[in-house]
Design a protein around this motif. Structure first.
Motif, PDB file in Angstrom:
ATOM      1  N   ILE A 265      33.298  47.448 -82.226  1.00 19.05           N
ATOM      2  CA  ILE A 265      32.446  47.046 -81.102  1.00 19.05           C
ATOM      3  C   ILE A 265      31.336  46.114 -81.579  1.00 19.05           C
ATOM      4  CG2 ILE A 265      30.912  47.893 -79.285  1.00 19.05           C
ATOM      5  CD1 ILE A 265      32.507  50.501 -79.337  1.00 19.05           C
ATOM      6  N   GLU A 266      30.768  46.435 -82.738  1.00 20.06           N
ATOM      7  CA  GLU A 266      29.718  45.590 -83.302  1.00 20.06           C
ATOM      8  C   GLU A 266      30.256  44.193 -83.610  1.00 20.06           C
ATOM      9  OE1 GLU A 266      26.108  46.489 -86.362  1.00 20.06           O
ATOM     10  OE2 GLU A 266      28.127  46.865 -87.111  1.00 20.06           O
ATOM     11  N   SER A 267      31.473  44.115 -84.119  1.00 23.19           N
ATOM     12  CA  SER A 267      32.064  42.813 -84.426  1.00 23.19           C
ATOM     13  C   SER A 267      32.298  41.997 -83.160  1.00 23.19           C
ATOM     14  CB  SER A 267      33.379  42.992 -85.184  1.00 23.19           C
ATOM     15  OG  SER A 267      34.391  43.524 -84.345  1.00 23.19           O
ATOM     16  N   MET A 268      32.605  42.676 -82.050  1.00 21.18           N
ATOM     17  CA  MET A 268      32.753  41.968 -80.778  1.00 21.18           C
ATOM     18  C   MET A 268      31.448  41.290 -80.389  1.00 21.18           C
ATOM     19  SD  MET A 268      35.008  44.883 -78.818  1.00 21.18           S
ATOM     20  CE  MET A 268      34.947  44.107 -77.202  1.00 21.18           C
TER      21      MET A 268
ATOM     22  N   ALA B 298      27.048  49.533 -79.746  1.00 20.58           N
ATOM     23  CA  ALA B 298      27.568  49.885 -81.072  1.00 20.58           C
ATOM     24  C   ALA B 298      26.548  50.710 -81.851  1.00 20.58           C
ATOM     25  CB  ALA B 298      27.934  48.619 -81.845  1.00 20.58           C
ATOM     26  N   ASN B 299      25.274  50.299 -81.786  1.00 24.25           N
ATOM     27  CA  ASN B 299      24.232  51.047 -82.478  1.00 24.25           C
ATOM     28  C   ASN B 299      24.025  52.423 -81.861  1.00 24.25           C
ATOM     29  OD1 ASN B 299      23.658  49.039 -84.392  1.00 24.25           O
ATOM     30  ND2 ASN B 299      22.262  47.992 -83.012  1.00 24.25           N
ATOM     31  N   LYS B 300      24.141  52.501 -80.533  1.00 25.01           N
ATOM     32  CA  LYS B 300      24.003  53.804 -79.884  1.00 25.01           C
ATOM     33  C   LYS B 300      25.130  54.737 -80.307  1.00 25.01           C
ATOM     34  CE  LYS B 300      23.189  56.152 -75.599  1.00 25.01           C
ATOM     35  NZ  LYS B 300      22.503  56.051 -74.328  1.00 25.01           N
ATOM     36  N   ILE B 301      26.345  54.221 -80.381  1.00 23.36           N
ATOM     37  CA  ILE B 301      27.480  55.039 -80.788  1.00 23.36           C
ATOM     38  C   ILE B 301      27.287  55.540 -82.215  1.00 23.36           C
ATOM     39  CG2 ILE B 301      29.937  54.956 -81.356  1.00 23.36           C
ATOM     40  CD1 ILE B 301      30.280  53.085 -78.942  1.00 23.36           C
TER      41      ILE B 301
END
Length: 246
Positions: free
Chosen positions: A146-149, A204-207
Motif C-alpha cells: 500500500i505504501e508503494s502505491m 499504510a502508516n495506520k495499518i
C-alpha cells in the motif's frame, strides 16, 4: 467503520475541494474520468506487477482493516486472562474447554486448545511465538505494498497530465479551448498527489500501527497463557501483564 479514518478522509477532501472553490474554481473542474482511470488503474497495476499475488491480496484485505477492522483492548484482555486463571485454579485446566467456543480469534483459540491439551508453557511460547512473528511479517509486507502505491500514484498523475497536454496540443485549431484543456490535463496530477498523500501513505502508516498494536496484544495473551500453563498466581500474572497497558 473507524470514525477517525473516515473523518480524516472527509476533512482532507473538504480541504482540497473547499480550497479550490474558495479560490474561485468550479467543482466540475476537478472531475476528469480519463485522469481517474489513468491514476487509479495505473497505480493498482503497478502494485500488482511489483507484488506476488499473496502479498497483493493481503494488502487489499488490510485496507478493510484500516477502515473498520478489529481493535484490541488490552484491559479487557487482561481481565479475560485473569478469569481463565481463576477458572483453572478452581476447576482445573479442562474447564477451559467451555471458553474455546466463546472466541473467534484464531491466535487465542490455538492457545486455549494447547492449554486444554496440557502443553507446557515452553511449547506454547514456541508455537504461538512463531505464529505471532510470521503473521506480523506477512502483514507488514502487505502494508508496504500500500505504501508503494503511494509512491506510484504521483508518477501516474504526471503521466496523465502529459497525455492530457498531448491531446490539447493536438487540437491547436481551437485556441479558445487551450486554457480549459490545459487546466483539465493537470487534474491527473491532483489525483495522483492527492491519493498518495491524503489516502495511501497515511493508511499504510495506520495499518503498520494496527499491526504493532495487535502484536503487543497477542504477545500479552501469549505470556498470560504461558503463565497459566505454569500454574502461576493470578496476582503475579496480572502484575506482569500491566506493563503492556503502557
Amino acid at each position: 467503520m473507524d470514525p477517525m479514518t473516515i473523518l480524516g478522509i472527509l476533512v482532507a477532501l473538504g480541504a482540497v475541494v473547499g480550497g479550490h472553490y474558495l479560490d474561485g474554481g468550479l467543482l466540475t473542474e476537478l472531475v476528469n474520468l480519463p485522469a481517474a482511470v489513468i491514476v487509479f488503474g495505473g497505480t493498482l497495476a503497478a502494485a500488482a506487477v511489483q507484488s506476488p499475488k499473496e502479498e497483493f491480496s493481503r494488502a487489499l484485505r488490510l485496507l478493510g482493516w484500516a477502515f473498520g477492522g478489529r481493535r484490541y483492548n488490552f484491559e479487557n484482555g487482561i481481565d479475560l486472562l485473569m478469569s481463565w486463571c481463576t477458572l483453572v485454579r478452581r476447576d482445573g485446566i479442562l474447564a477451559l474447554e467451555k471458553e474455546i467456543e466463546k472466541h473467534s480469534d484464531s491466535f487465542v483459540l490455538n492457545g486455549l486448545q494447547m492449554l486444554v491439551d496440557g502443553k507446557s508453557s515452553e511449547a506454547i511460547r514456541n508455537s504461538l511465538g512463531t505464529e505471532l512473528v510470521t503473521v506480523e511479517q506477512n502483514d507488514l509486507r502487505g502494508a508496504k505494498v500500500i505504501e508503494s502505491m503511494g509512491g506510484y500514484a504521483p508518477t501516474l498523475g504526471i503521466i496523465g497530465a502529459v497525455l492530457g497536454l498531448i491531446h490539447v496540443m493536438g487540437n491547436l485549431k481551437s485556441p479558445e479551448d487551450l486554457g480549459s484543456g490545459i487546466a483539465l490535463a493537470f487534474v491527473a496530477t491532483v489525483y495522483g498527489v492527492g491519493i498518495a498523500n491524503l489516502l495511501l501513505i497515511p493508511i499504510a502508516n495506520k495499518i503498520k500501527g494496527l499491526i504493532m498494536t495487535r502484536y503487543n496484544y497477542q504477545e500479552m495473551m501469549l505470556e498470560g497463557m504461558a503463565a497459566i500453563a505454569q500454574g502461576q498466581n493470578p496476582r503475579v500474572i496480572q502484575q506482569r501483564l500491566q506493563g503492556y497497558m503502557s
